[in-house]
Design a protein around this motif. Structure first.
Motif, PDB file in Angstrom:
ATOM      1  N   TRP A 164       0.833  -1.197   0.000  1.00  0.00           N
ATOM      2  CA  TRP A 164       0.000   0.000   0.000  1.00  0.00           C
ATOM      3  C   TRP A 164       0.864   1.242   0.000  1.00  0.00           C
ATOM      4  O   TRP A 164       1.899   1.318   0.668  1.00  0.00           O
ATOM      5  CB  TRP A 164      -0.909   0.005   1.236  1.00  0.00           C
ATOM      6  CG  TRP A 164      -1.941   1.113   1.211  1.00  0.00           C
ATOM      7  CD1 TRP A 164      -3.163   1.066   0.631  1.00  0.00           C
ATOM      8  CD2 TRP A 164      -1.823   2.403   1.795  1.00  0.00           C
ATOM      9  NE1 TRP A 164      -3.832   2.260   0.820  1.00  0.00           N
ATOM     10  CE2 TRP A 164      -3.029   3.108   1.530  1.00  0.00           C
ATOM     11  CE3 TRP A 164      -0.829   3.066   2.514  1.00  0.00           C
ATOM     12  CZ2 TRP A 164      -3.263   4.417   1.960  1.00  0.00           C
ATOM     13  CZ3 TRP A 164      -1.057   4.369   2.948  1.00  0.00           C
ATOM     14  CH2 TRP A 164      -2.266   5.027   2.663  1.00  0.00           C
ATOM     15  N   PHE A 165       0.439   2.246  -0.763  1.00  0.00           N
ATOM     16  CA  PHE A 165       1.068   3.550  -0.796  1.00  0.00           C
ATOM     17  C   PHE A 165      -0.074   4.551  -0.919  1.00  0.00           C
ATOM     18  O   PHE A 165      -1.092   4.244  -1.550  1.00  0.00           O
ATOM     19  CB  PHE A 165       2.024   3.654  -1.994  1.00  0.00           C
ATOM     20  CG  PHE A 165       2.879   4.892  -2.006  1.00  0.00           C
ATOM     21  CD1 PHE A 165       2.654   5.906  -2.928  1.00  0.00           C
ATOM     22  CD2 PHE A 165       3.912   5.046  -1.099  1.00  0.00           C
ATOM     23  CE1 PHE A 165       3.437   7.055  -2.936  1.00  0.00           C
ATOM     24  CE2 PHE A 165       4.709   6.193  -1.104  1.00  0.00           C
ATOM     25  CZ  PHE A 165       4.465   7.193  -2.029  1.00  0.00           C
ATOM     26  N   PRO A 166       0.057   5.753  -0.337  1.00  0.00           N
ATOM     27  CA  PRO A 166      -1.070   6.683  -0.391  1.00  0.00           C
ATOM     28  C   PRO A 166      -1.469   7.033  -1.819  1.00  0.00           C
ATOM     29  O   PRO A 166      -0.638   6.989  -2.730  1.00  0.00           O
ATOM     30  CB  PRO A 166      -0.532   7.934   0.328  1.00  0.00           C
ATOM     31  CG  PRO A 166       0.580   7.441   1.172  1.00  0.00           C
ATOM     32  CD  PRO A 166       1.175   6.288   0.460  1.00  0.00           C
ATOM     33  N   PRO A 167      -2.722   7.406  -2.015  1.00  0.00           N
ATOM     34  CA  PRO A 167      -3.167   7.799  -3.359  1.00  0.00           C
ATOM     35  C   PRO A 167      -2.365   8.998  -3.858  1.00  0.00           C
ATOM     36  O   PRO A 167      -1.879   9.811  -3.068  1.00  0.00           O
ATOM     37  CB  PRO A 167      -4.639   8.179  -3.166  1.00  0.00           C
ATOM     38  CG  PRO A 167      -5.024   7.610  -1.870  1.00  0.00           C
ATOM     39  CD  PRO A 167      -3.798   7.496  -1.038  1.00  0.00           C
ATOM     40  N   LEU A 168      -2.248   9.115  -5.177  1.00  0.00           N
ATOM     41  CA  LEU A 168      -1.429  10.167  -5.760  1.00  0.00           C
ATOM     42  C   LEU A 168      -2.240  11.385  -6.177  1.00  0.00           C
ATOM     43  O   LEU A 168      -1.679  12.429  -6.483  1.00  0.00           O
ATOM     44  CB  LEU A 168      -0.687   9.618  -6.994  1.00  0.00           C
ATOM     45  CG  LEU A 168       0.247   8.458  -6.713  1.00  0.00           C
ATOM     46  CD1 LEU A 168       0.759   7.862  -8.016  1.00  0.00           C
ATOM     47  CD2 LEU A 168       1.425   8.892  -5.866  1.00  0.00           C
ATOM     48  N   ASN A 169      -3.554  11.236  -6.195  1.00  0.00           N
ATOM     49  CA  ASN A 169      -4.379  12.357  -6.650  1.00  0.00           C
ATOM     50  C   ASN A 169      -4.282  13.523  -5.689  1.00  0.00           C
ATOM     51  O   ASN A 169      -4.083  13.349  -4.495  1.00  0.00           O
ATOM     52  CB  ASN A 169      -5.850  11.933  -6.708  1.00  0.00           C
ATOM     53  CG  ASN A 169      -6.096  10.974  -7.833  1.00  0.00           C
ATOM     54  OD1 ASN A 169      -5.487  11.059  -8.881  1.00  0.00           O
ATOM     55  ND2 ASN A 169      -6.976  10.023  -7.606  1.00  0.00           N
ATOM     56  N   TYR A 170      -4.480  14.692  -6.233  1.00  0.00           N
ATOM     57  CA  TYR A 170      -4.538  15.885  -5.401  1.00  0.00           C
ATOM     58  C   TYR A 170      -5.892  15.898  -4.700  1.00  0.00           C
ATOM     59  O   TYR A 170      -6.937  15.750  -5.330  1.00  0.00           O
ATOM     60  CB  TYR A 170      -4.382  17.143  -6.249  1.00  0.00           C
ATOM     61  CG  TYR A 170      -4.602  18.410  -5.476  1.00  0.00           C
ATOM     62  CD1 TYR A 170      -5.767  19.150  -5.621  1.00  0.00           C
ATOM     63  CD2 TYR A 170      -3.638  18.871  -4.590  1.00  0.00           C
ATOM     64  CE1 TYR A 170      -5.963  20.315  -4.915  1.00  0.00           C
ATOM     65  CE2 TYR A 170      -3.826  20.035  -3.869  1.00  0.00           C
ATOM     66  CZ  TYR A 170      -4.988  20.758  -4.033  1.00  0.00           C
ATOM     67  OH  TYR A 170      -5.183  21.912  -3.315  1.00  0.00           O
ATOM     68  N   GLN A 182      -6.286   9.471   3.675  1.00  0.00           N
ATOM     69  CA  GLN A 182      -5.325   8.417   3.308  1.00  0.00           C
ATOM     70  C   GLN A 182      -3.944   9.009   3.033  1.00  0.00           C
ATOM     71  O   GLN A 182      -2.914   8.436   3.353  1.00  0.00           O
ATOM     72  CB  GLN A 182      -5.802   7.676   2.062  1.00  0.00           C
ATOM     73  CG  GLN A 182      -6.988   6.771   2.282  1.00  0.00           C
ATOM     74  CD  GLN A 182      -7.376   6.072   0.993  1.00  0.00           C
ATOM     75  OE1 GLN A 182      -6.761   5.091   0.602  1.00  0.00           O
ATOM     76  NE2 GLN A 182      -8.384   6.585   0.319  1.00  0.00           N
ATOM     77  N   ASN A 265       5.344  11.933  -0.693  1.00  0.00           N
ATOM     78  CA  ASN A 265       4.861  12.548  -1.932  1.00  0.00           C
ATOM     79  C   ASN A 265       3.614  13.395  -1.701  1.00  0.00           C
ATOM     80  O   ASN A 265       2.649  13.337  -2.460  1.00  0.00           O
ATOM     81  CB  ASN A 265       4.561  11.465  -2.984  1.00  0.00           C
ATOM     82  CG  ASN A 265       4.568  12.036  -4.382  1.00  0.00           C
ATOM     83  OD1 ASN A 265       5.523  12.671  -4.805  1.00  0.00           O
ATOM     84  ND2 ASN A 265       3.491  11.844  -5.115  1.00  0.00           N
TER      85      ASN A 265
ATOM     86  N   VAL B 209       1.606  18.096  -8.972  1.00  0.00           N
ATOM     87  CA  VAL B 209       0.805  16.925  -8.580  1.00  0.00           C
ATOM     88  C   VAL B 209       0.479  16.047  -9.788  1.00  0.00           C
ATOM     89  O   VAL B 209       0.887  14.892  -9.841  1.00  0.00           O
ATOM     90  CB  VAL B 209      -0.493  17.361  -7.886  1.00  0.00           C
ATOM     91  CG1 VAL B 209      -1.282  16.129  -7.434  1.00  0.00           C
ATOM     92  CG2 VAL B 209      -0.171  18.242  -6.688  1.00  0.00           C
ATOM     93  N   ALA B 247       2.891  -0.473  -5.397  1.00  0.00           N
ATOM     94  CA  ALA B 247       1.537  -0.465  -4.843  1.00  0.00           C
ATOM     95  C   ALA B 247       0.474  -0.305  -5.927  1.00  0.00           C
ATOM     96  O   ALA B 247      -0.708  -0.188  -5.618  1.00  0.00           O
ATOM     97  CB  ALA B 247       1.399   0.656  -3.812  1.00  0.00           C
ATOM     98  N   ARG B 249      -0.238   2.155  -7.829  1.00  0.00           N
ATOM     99  CA  ARG B 249      -0.904   3.452  -7.964  1.00  0.00           C
ATOM    100  C   ARG B 249      -0.712   3.989  -9.379  1.00  0.00           C
ATOM    101  O   ARG B 249      -1.411   4.904  -9.795  1.00  0.00           O
ATOM    102  CB  ARG B 249      -0.323   4.450  -6.952  1.00  0.00           C
ATOM    103  CG  ARG B 249      -0.685   4.139  -5.512  1.00  0.00           C
ATOM    104  CD  ARG B 249      -2.124   4.389  -5.228  1.00  0.00           C
ATOM    105  NE  ARG B 249      -2.456   4.139  -3.827  1.00  0.00           N
ATOM    106  CZ  ARG B 249      -3.687   4.045  -3.369  1.00  0.00           C
ATOM    107  NH1 ARG B 249      -4.714   4.158  -4.177  1.00  0.00           N
ATOM    108  NH2 ARG B 249      -3.915   3.834  -2.077  1.00  0.00           N
TER     109      ARG B 249
END
Lengths: 317, 534
Positions: A164-170, A182, A265, B209, B247, B249
């Motif tokens: 798991w890694f945090p979501p990348l969306n703003y 998250q 990130n 981003v 992960a 993503r």
């Protein structure tokens, strides 16, 4: 109190002016050329003619004092300039990132308060017991372990065990709370842990001192329940130095957030200023510094106000 | 008699069934599945969005939106002339003397704002590409004469002199067509991406981003693109890049420059065993550049040859990237490139076929002959990148073996580039930028007064060779001149090549039909042919 507040608010202006002037000239003294950076960061390309043209476009060919006065004049009109690297207005660049960093700081502060105050109180009440020793190990670890290492370990742990890694969306808390949570939960834990450690230790020693005061002995001898003695009488007095610590730590969270934002990130103000420094993006650096100075001054003012509220003996003339 | 109607009917049914089955067998079952959004990362925002002006990072963001007249076949990794196909140009003709190119444009092309794409846009784009005030690639077309608009969908380019690299440089990707009706738009703003002819349309961005693109519903190639859109995330930190890929993503790492060292490549492979991984051999070499503009020991060619001999390339590769398989050693053209000297001849010229001890002995002999037996001080400047630090620490150690006292000066990029521009270095370390390995790409670095000639080296013979190869009409003739260029540079050593860059790319299994090219930047990045298995 009101006069004091007005005076403090007015003092913000010359403090800001001094800080920004210092930053402007420091940034311009530093070697490095943003025009060269823009033309070819990876490739090192850029002929002398291209550079001269780009510098003229960016206004970097003007004398330094002209650039300074022009920038000051813009500030007075609330025009913070344009990023030399991205061409986006500085205000927009910061406005996009600020909610993320502020949310991270608020999460961290709340988490540290939720941890620090009970830990400090329990450790003080159970002084020299195994509970006290355990909590002290917890707090000393928080002080000793570098935040960046802890952050990296958290990332690795989540990745290796849960993929798991945090979501990348703003996402900001008010538009997409679940994604924002998250993204910021782990960084907030990493930052909050250190702050909690500092504050908990201060809370413990402050509580120990207050619990030995005569008024506490008097309260107990009057037959008041221990809960009333601790939480109504002792805590209010013991909290005073901790409030100061919270204020200092909240400011330090900004610098801590820089590294933690990179590791997780998080698109906050911390990564913004690091990138801006690397690109010699003077307007953007100045904009972020302005923000930080205002933040520091406002937080210090809040700390003073809370201090006065907690201790009626304190009156600012 | 009663059975006849039934038999006729059943005959018809059988025939119909047979027709259906044969039709089913005959028609191809399409493997490509339309739909989905491809997500990958880049490590920074681009400095701008105009491919004529910004040549690093910008391609990842701009290529999905813009098209070129001709391009390289995206199913092939190599940048060979036979892999050049049409893009906005449906077909083209070249005159036998190589001085006239006629491009016939597709007739159904529209800009993303609905305006038609015509020859006037081509004329405008060329005018801009060749203007040094508006383009950093203006110097790549030395043979260009003038462009003639024949009709709305035909243009003719008249060259002043033949230029064999004209089509390859056009196809490489920076020479995109831009809209005349948007002339003067600010290339630094993301809005610049809003009007192109490419397979994807720019939708929105959050600086630092992400950048979002959607499919162009009016793309002039029927059936393309397969994807519904693209999303590029900005992830600066290497561990975060790896974590995002592991992960899931993102569907893939950066499409061309994902993993700079073998250890990072192996980490990705280990964590995503079912992923598809490939290694790209870029055309770019990292060089040590001497500053020849002052009166210094290294102005003596014997000193430069000595340093060249002392620098064991294999040790530099291992120091830099940890494994010999991750760095290719060659001259100024990459090994295997049509213009590179044969490996045996290069090894002989550079003494790579001798032992390190023999090379060191010869280096010491040359230093003594030049009068520098006791060595001298040398300041080596480079950008403070981890990879550079490792390589240059080893290089400094190697040079100390011939008594050269090297001090490493590794400031930040902005400062290092400033020092380079001012000539404030004895030796500088930097990549020589070439996408397709064509001699015209590196001309500016070596000819007298070239825009990227940081050394100040001047050799009229070399200048003449670069001109000749540019005007040569056959690859054999170009190769002959290119080999001579390599020989001169190897013997004179104004620059010392270290090794060529390799990058790894990782894709999750759902990504189909992506062939990472042997360059970070090319028209492959249009991504029109990529699809996602759901």
């Amino acid at each position: 109190m009101r006069d004091y507040l007005i005076r403090r608010i007015l003092l913000i202006i010359p403090t800001l002016f001094g800080a920004l002037t210092l930053i402007f000239f420091i940034m311009n003294i530093l070697p490095g050329d943003v025009a060269l950076m823009i033309l070819g960061e990876d490739t090192g390309q850029g002929s002398a003619a291209d550079l001269a043209r780009l510098r003229a476009q960016l206004g970097l060919d003007r004398p330094l004092y002209v650039q300074y006065l022009s920038w000051l004049w813009g500030l007075m009109r609330l025009d913070f300039g344009t990023s030399l690297w991205t061409g986006v207005p500085v205000f927009t660049e910061i406005w996009v990132r600020l909610p993320v960093t502020l949310t991270l700081i608020v999460f961290s502060v709340c988490l540290s308060m939720v941890l620090a105050i009970p830990i400090g109180i329990i450790a003080a009440l159970k002084q020299d017991s195994w509970i006290d020793y355990g909590l002290r190990i917890f707090t000393i670890s928080g002080l000793s372990i570098p935040s960046f290492w802890f952050g990296l370990m958290v990332v690795l742990f989540l990745l290796l065990l849960f993929n798991w890694f945090p979501p990348l969306n703003y996402a900001v808390i008010y538009s997409d709370p679940w994604v924002s949570l998250q993204q910021l939960a782990m960084p907030a834990i990493v930052l909050g842990y250190r702050q909690a450690a500092v504050s908990a230790r201060m809370m413990r020693s402050s509580m120990l001192e207050v619990l030995r005061e005569d008024f506490v002995r008097t309260a107990r001898s009057k037959g008041l329940r221990e809960r009333i003695v601790v939480y109504i009488h002792a805590l209010k007095n013991a909290a005073l130095p901790v409030v100061t610590i919270f204020g200092v730590e909240a400011v330090l969270l900004f610098s801590g957030a820089v590294i933690i934002e990179k590791i997780f990130n998080v698109p906050g103000v911390g990564t913004l200023i690091v990138d801006a420094m690397g690109h010699r993006d003077i307007p953007l650096v100045q904009g972020v510094v302005l923000l930080i100075v205002v933040f520091v001054l406002v937080v210090n003012l809040l700390v003073d106000v809370i201090y006065a509220w907690l201790d009626p003996r304190i009156r600012y003339s | 008699m009663k059975r006849r109607p039934w038999s006729v009917f059943s005959g018809f049914v059988t025939a119909a069934l047979l027709l259906c089955v044969s039709g089913f067998i005959a028609s191809p079952v399409l493997a490509q599945k339309p739909g989905g959004v491809l997500e990958f990362w880049n490590r920074t925002d681009p400095p701008g969005f105009d491919l004529h002006r910004w040549t690093s990072h910008t391609p990842w963001f701009a290529h999905p939106v813009f098209s070129t007249l001709v391009r390289y076949d995206s199913s092939k990794k190599e940048f060979l002339d036979e892999n050049i196909i049409g893009d906005l140009a449906e077909r083209w003709e070249v005159s036998p003397d190589g001085k006239t190119y006629t491009f016939y444009l597709h007739k159904n092309v529209k800009w993303h704002d609905g305006e038609p794409f015509t020859a006037a846009d081509v004329a405008y784009s060329f005018e801009k590409i060749l203007d040094p005030a508006r383009s950093v690639i203006a110097g790549r077309f030395p043979g260009f004469g003038r462009l003639e608009v024949v009709d709305d969908h035909t243009v003719t380019v008249h060259m002043e002199a033949p230029q064999a690299s004209f089509l390859p440089i056009l196809a490489q990707g920076y020479a995109v067509m831009q809209p005349k009706h948007k002339a003067g738009s600010d290339g630094k703003k993301a809005d610049f991406l809003k009007v192109g002819t490419g397979p994807f349309m720019f939708k929105e961005s959050v600086p630092g981003v992400s950048y979002t693109y959607v499919k162009n519903p009016d793309y002039f190639k029927p059936g393309l693109p397969y994807l519904d859109g693209l999303k590029i995330y900005i992830i600066r930190d290497r561990p975060a890049q790896r974590a995002a890929f592991v992960a899931h993503r993102v569907n893939m790492t950066n499409p061309t420059a994902g993993m700079p060292t073998q250890s990072i490549y192996k980490q990705h492979r280990k964590r995503v065993p079912n992923g598809k991984f490939s290694i790209q051999d870029f055309q770019m070499v990292r060089l040590l550049w001497f500053n020849l503009k002052g009166d210094k020991p290294w102005n003596d060619v014997r000193v430069r040859r000595a340093i060249n001999l002392a620098l064991d390339r294999e040790e530099l590769v291992i120091a830099g990237v940890g494994d010999l398989t991750w760095g290719r050693i060659g001259g100024v053209f990459p090994p295997g490139n049509p213009y590179a000297l044969p490996a045996e001849e290069m090894a002989q010229l550079q003494w790579w076929n001798r032992s390190h001890e023999e090379r060191l002995a010869e280096a010491k002999r040359l230093m003594k002959e030049a009068g520098y037996e006791n060595g001298f001080k040398l300041r080596l400047v480079a950008r403070t990148i981890g990879l550079y630090k490792r390589i240059l620490s080893q290089a400094a150690d190697l040079m100390r073996q011939i008594n050269i006292d090297v001090s490493l000066d590794l400031p930040e990029t902005a400062q290092a580039m400033g020092m380079r521009e001012k000539g404030d270095f004895d030796m500088y370390f930097e990549v020589m930028y070439a996408n397709i390995g064509d001699p015209d790409e590196i001309r500016g670095y070596h000819v007298t007064g070239g825009p990227e000639n940081w050394t100040g080296y001047s050799n009229p013979k070399l200048d003449e060779l670069f001109s000749k190869q540019s005007r040569a009409t056959s690859i054999d003739e170009r190769r002959k001149y290119a080999h001579e260029i390599e020989r001169i540079l190897a013997q004179d050593a104004p620059v010392i090549p270290t090794f060529f860059i390799r990058y790894g790319v990782g894709q999750h299994p759902e990504v189909k039909n992506w062939t990472p090219p042997n360059t970070p930047y090319s028209t492959h990045l249009q991504l029109e042919q990529v699809w996602l298995e759901k």
